[in-house]
Motif scaffolding. Structure first.
Motif, PDB file in Angstrom:
ATOM      1  N   PHE A  28      53.284 -14.181  39.381  1.00  9.69           N
ATOM      2  CA  PHE A  28      52.337 -15.016  40.133  1.00  9.69           C
ATOM      3  C   PHE A  28      50.917 -14.787  39.633  1.00  9.69           C
ATOM      4  N   ASP A  29      50.551 -13.525  39.410  1.00  5.58           N
ATOM      5  CA  ASP A  29      49.206 -13.197  38.918  1.00  5.58           C
ATOM      6  C   ASP A  29      48.946 -13.811  37.549  1.00  5.58           C
ATOM      7  N   ALA A  30      49.998 -13.976  36.738  1.00  2.00           N
ATOM      8  CA  ALA A  30      49.863 -14.582  35.413  1.00  2.00           C
ATOM      9  C   ALA A  30      49.822 -16.110  35.486  1.00  2.00           C
ATOM     10  N   GLY A  31      49.974 -16.654  36.698  1.00  2.00           N
ATOM     11  CA  GLY A  31      49.864 -18.103  36.884  1.00  2.00           C
ATOM     12  C   GLY A  31      51.167 -18.866  36.846  1.00  2.00           C
ATOM     13  N   PHE A  32      52.305 -18.175  36.936  1.00  2.00           N
ATOM     14  CA  PHE A  32      53.601 -18.839  36.857  1.00  2.00           C
ATOM     15  C   PHE A  32      54.277 -18.896  38.220  1.00  2.00           C
ATOM     16  N   ALA A  33      55.146 -19.884  38.395  1.00  2.00           N
ATOM     17  CA  ALA A  33      56.056 -19.898  39.528  1.00  2.00           C
ATOM     18  C   ALA A  33      57.180 -18.916  39.198  1.00  2.00           C
ATOM     19  N   CYS A  34      58.094 -18.688  40.126  1.00  2.00           N
ATOM     20  CA  CYS A  34      59.101 -17.656  39.887  1.00  2.00           C
ATOM     21  C   CYS A  34      60.453 -18.039  40.492  1.00  2.00           C
ATOM     22  N   MET A  35      61.519 -17.937  39.686  1.00  2.00           N
ATOM     23  CA  MET A  35      62.880 -18.108  40.173  1.00  2.00           C
ATOM     24  C   MET A  35      63.384 -16.723  40.574  1.00  2.00           C
ATOM     25  N   VAL A  36      63.863 -16.616  41.808  1.00  2.00           N
ATOM     26  CA  VAL A  36      64.361 -15.332  42.296  1.00  2.00           C
ATOM     27  C   VAL A  36      65.772 -15.505  42.851  1.00  2.00           C
ATOM     28  N   ASP A  37      66.574 -14.469  42.702  1.00  2.00           N
ATOM     29  CA  ASP A  37      67.914 -14.449  43.279  1.00  2.00           C
ATOM     30  C   ASP A  37      67.805 -13.926  44.702  1.00  2.00           C
ATOM     31  N   VAL A  38      68.378 -14.669  45.651  1.00  2.00           N
ATOM     32  CA  VAL A  38      68.244 -14.308  47.066  1.00  2.00           C
ATOM     33  C   VAL A  38      69.611 -14.289  47.738  1.00  2.00           C
ATOM     34  N   TRP A  39      69.827 -13.257  48.548  1.00  2.04           N
ATOM     35  CA  TRP A  39      71.003 -13.122  49.393  1.00  2.04           C
ATOM     36  C   TRP A  39      70.527 -13.070  50.832  1.00  2.04           C
ATOM     37  N   ARG A  40      71.379 -13.476  51.754  1.00  2.00           N
ATOM     38  CA  ARG A  40      71.121 -13.306  53.181  1.00  2.00           C
ATOM     39  C   ARG A  40      72.366 -12.665  53.777  1.00  2.00           C
ATOM     40  N   THR A  41      72.182 -11.455  54.261  1.00  2.00           N
ATOM     41  CA  THR A  41      73.284 -10.684  54.827  1.00  2.00           C
ATOM     42  C   THR A  41      72.861 -10.122  56.172  1.00  2.00           C
ATOM     43  N   ASP A  42      73.665 -10.345  57.189  1.00  2.00           N
ATOM     44  CA  ASP A  42      73.386  -9.847  58.544  1.00  2.00           C
ATOM     45  C   ASP A  42      71.979 -10.230  59.013  1.00  2.00           C
ATOM     46  N   GLY A  43      71.554 -11.453  58.684  1.00  2.00           N
ATOM     47  CA  GLY A  43      70.256 -11.948  59.137  1.00  2.00           C
ATOM     48  C   GLY A  43      69.061 -11.449  58.352  1.00  2.00           C
ATOM     49  N   VAL A  44      69.299 -10.705  57.267  1.00  2.00           N
ATOM     50  CA  VAL A  44      68.214 -10.158  56.457  1.00  2.00           C
ATOM     51  C   VAL A  44      68.254 -10.793  55.069  1.00  2.00           C
ATOM     52  N   LEU A  45      67.081 -11.184  54.557  1.00  2.00           N
ATOM     53  CA  LEU A  45      66.977 -11.738  53.206  1.00  2.00           C
ATOM     54  C   LEU A  45      66.728 -10.610  52.210  1.00  2.00           C
ATOM     55  N   TYR A  46      67.374 -10.726  51.045  1.00  2.00           N
ATOM     56  CA  TYR A  46      67.232  -9.737  49.987  1.00  2.00           C
ATOM     57  C   TYR A  46      66.930 -10.441  48.670  1.00  2.00           C
ATOM     58  N   VAL A  47      66.078  -9.829  47.837  1.00  2.00           N
ATOM     59  CA  VAL A  47      65.898 -10.266  46.450  1.00  2.00           C
ATOM     60  C   VAL A  47      66.417  -9.148  45.570  1.00  2.00           C
ATOM     61  N   GLY A  48      66.755  -9.505  44.332  1.00  2.00           N
ATOM     62  CA  GLY A  48      67.194  -8.472  43.398  1.00  2.00           C
ATOM     63  C   GLY A  48      68.537  -8.782  42.803  1.00  2.00           C
ATOM     64  N   THR A  49      69.071  -7.786  42.136  1.00  2.00           N
ATOM     65  CA  THR A  49      70.385  -7.894  41.531  1.00  2.00           C
ATOM     66  C   THR A  49      71.403  -7.232  42.442  1.00  2.00           C
ATOM     67  N   VAL A  50      72.660  -7.430  42.166  1.00  2.00           N
ATOM     68  CA  VAL A  50      73.718  -6.977  43.068  1.00  2.00           C
ATOM     69  C   VAL A  50      73.590  -5.503  43.472  1.00  2.00           C
ATOM     70  N   PRO A  51      73.454  -4.550  42.553  1.00  2.00           N
ATOM     71  CA  PRO A  51      73.391  -3.168  43.032  1.00  2.00           C
ATOM     72  C   PRO A  51      72.015  -2.772  43.583  1.00  2.00           C
ATOM     73  N   ASN A  52      70.973  -3.523  43.284  1.00  2.00           N
ATOM     74  CA  ASN A  52      69.616  -3.128  43.677  1.00  2.00           C
ATOM     75  C   ASN A  52      68.917  -4.211  44.501  1.00  2.00           C
ATOM     76  N   GLN A  53      69.477  -4.547  45.628  1.00  2.00           N
ATOM     77  CA  GLN A  53      68.873  -5.571  46.469  1.00  2.00           C
ATOM     78  C   GLN A  53      67.763  -4.969  47.317  1.00  2.00           C
ATOM     79  N   ILE A  54      66.650  -5.713  47.402  1.00  2.00           N
ATOM     80  CA  ILE A  54      65.477  -5.249  48.131  1.00  2.00           C
ATOM     81  C   ILE A  54      65.247  -6.177  49.315  1.00  2.00           C
ATOM     82  N   PRO A  55      65.204  -5.634  50.541  1.00  2.00           N
ATOM     83  CA  PRO A  55      64.977  -6.509  51.700  1.00  2.00           C
ATOM     84  C   PRO A  55      63.545  -7.061  51.685  1.00  2.00           C
TER      85      PRO A  55
END
Length: 160
Positions: A28-55
């Protein structure tokens, strides 16, 4: 043309930080939009890859600069119940080699060839290592891990 960083990577570096809030912020700071992988589990949204999901909070993912790749059908179904003004760009792509239409009506197109002027060409560097196909590309946008290079090639010309 819209430039979208793939998982926050825009200069071909820092792949170990892909899909993390710090890397997304850097894109974002470099001026670009961003495609992110998102999961929603038990009402919580997560970004990241399968083993390293960040709420993350729901508010974090709001806005036009996010292109949300819903990783499950349930995640996609939740986004369809939300206001399009809050989450204008999301999609679900169960097969990564097929085109899908995003919530905003753009065509998410893997490869180097734009189908039409609403296409967003995704990861052209896989099929075209030199990225020459992006120089005269005419479409809605491009999603890549080499956006700084693509932007420079498009601004400076074919000779680059």
């Amino acid at each position: 043309m819209l430039y979208i960083s793939y998982q926050g990577i825009y200069d071909g570096q820092n792949y170990e930080d892909a899909n993390t809030p710090n890397q997304i912020g850097s894109a974002f700071d470099a001026g670009f939009a961003c495609m992110v992988d998102v999961w929603r589990t038990d009402g919580v949204l997560y970004v990241g890859t399968v083993p390293n999901q960040i709420p993350v909070t729901e508010k974090y993912l709001q806005g036009r600069r996010f292109w949300i790749n819903c990783k499950t059908q349930a995640t996609y179904d939740w986004f369809t119940t939300q206001s399009i003004n809050l989450y204008p760009n999301y999609f679900y792509q169960p097969n990564p080699n097929t085109n899908v239409t995003t919530s905003g009506g753009q065509l998410w197109t893997p490869g180097t060839v734009a189908v039409n002027n609403t296409s967003i060409v995704v990861l052209p560097e896989i099929a075209d290592r030199g990225l020459f196909s992006t120089v005269k590309l005419r479409c809605y946008g491009v999603c890549s891990t080499y956006l700084t290079f693509i932007k420079r090639m498009r601004n400076e010309g074919e000779w680059y």
